[in-house]
Design a protein around this motif. Sequence first.
Motif, mmCIF file in Angstrom:
data_model
loop_
_atom_site.group_PDB
_atom_site.id
_atom_site.type_symbol
_atom_site.label_atom_id
_atom_site.label_comp_id
_atom_site.label_asym_id
_atom_site.label_seq_id
_atom_site.Cartn_x
_atom_site.Cartn_y
_atom_site.Cartn_z
ATOM 1 N N TRP A 104 103.665 58.552 -29.047
ATOM 2 C CA TRP A 104 102.308 58.092 -29.531
ATOM 3 C C TRP A 104 102.346 57.932 -31.014
ATOM 4 C CZ3 TRP A 104 98.964 59.781 -32.756
ATOM 5 C CH2 TRP A 104 97.229 59.332 -32.974
ATOM 6 N N GLU A 129 92.844 59.648 -30.780
ATOM 7 C CA GLU A 129 92.813 59.397 -29.296
ATOM 8 C C GLU A 129 92.699 60.839 -28.535
ATOM 9 O OE1 GLU A 129 95.541 56.545 -26.438
ATOM 10 O OE2 GLU A 129 95.647 56.859 -28.504
ATOM 11 N N GLU A 130 92.231 60.493 -27.942
ATOM 12 C CA GLU A 130 92.268 62.316 -26.430
ATOM 13 C C GLU A 130 93.833 61.868 -25.831
ATOM 14 O OE1 GLU A 130 90.116 64.853 -26.278
ATOM 15 O OE2 GLU A 130 91.869 65.382 -25.592
ATOM 16 N N THR A 131 94.207 62.855 -26.538
ATOM 17 C CA THR A 131 96.143 62.472 -24.753
ATOM 18 C C THR A 131 95.910 63.963 -24.608
ATOM 19 O OG1 THR A 131 97.359 63.415 -27.084
ATOM 20 C CG2 THR A 131 96.889 61.381 -27.646
ATOM 21 N N LYS A 132 97.185 63.890 -23.359
ATOM 22 C CA LYS A 132 97.384 64.886 -22.764
ATOM 23 C C LYS A 132 97.883 65.695 -23.475
ATOM 24 C CE LYS A 132 99.782 62.701 -18.719
ATOM 25 N NZ LYS A 132 100.463 61.564 -18.874
ATOM 26 N N GLN A 133 98.135 66.079 -25.040
ATOM 27 C CA GLN A 133 98.937 66.536 -25.410
ATOM 28 C C GLN A 133 97.511 67.334 -26.761
ATOM 29 O OE1 GLN A 133 100.629 64.064 -26.043
ATOM 30 N NE2 GLN A 133 102.316 64.894 -27.402
ATOM 31 N N ARG A 136 94.682 63.745 -31.262
ATOM 32 C CA ARG A 136 95.355 63.499 -31.843
ATOM 33 C C ARG A 136 94.867 62.215 -33.174
ATOM 34 N NH1 ARG A 136 101.335 62.919 -29.503
ATOM 35 N NH2 ARG A 136 102.167 62.288 -31.876
#
Length: 190
Positions: A104, A129-133, A136
Amino acid sequence: MNGIKLIRLITTLLLTLLSSSVLSETAPEVDSRVSQSRMVVEAFGSKLIGELKQALGDGGPVTAINVCNIEAPKIATGLSEKYNWSIGRTALKTRNPDNNPDAWEKNVLQMFEQRKQQGEAIAKFEYYEETKQGFRYMKAIPTKGLCLTCHGESLTEPVKTALLKHYPDDRATGFNVGDIRGAFTIIQKN
Ligand code: HEC
């Protein structure tokens, strides 16, 4: 100044005032996660620069390398614990392999490079960005004159030797003023 010019000037001023007030009313509210990230990056950056300048002044570049080596990761860990986020620095060409970007981050860094090539000013480059982790955030770090002692094209022998000792795989040299040295990177875990 003649009368017509003065009227034009006043009209322009009024229009500018008007449009800025309209804009500020309709501008979307900045996500608090973004404003917090900006704040943390600002604190991280100014602490690093402060320590760096002091170490360069006190003991010269070789001493400052030890400070970067120990203090930079320590500041990052301290802030990460304080906020319960993951906070660090990364780059396409790293000095410390611990700072290597994940997929990423690599994408974002490449996007920053593209934007720079298209002529955009790098000082404000950021991406989130909104991510799975989690949420970010990244912000580009410009190369300044001060950085060239340790990241530039021609390093002194003592600096080269000291760097090699700590970082046998150093890839973070050859930079010029205005290049993107790397980026701050944050994960606000969900
Ligand atoms: C005295 C030498 C020195 C100077 C001057 C210096 N750095 Fe570094 N820099 C280092 C060292 C050593 C590391 C590795 C730190 C670590 O182990 O995490 C590093 C790492 C970095 C990293 C993390 C990514 C990587 O390559 O591992 C960034 C970003 C960075 N420096 C940016 C800058 C910027 C921007 C400046 C100028 C404002 C600067 N540095 C000035 C020595 C220096």
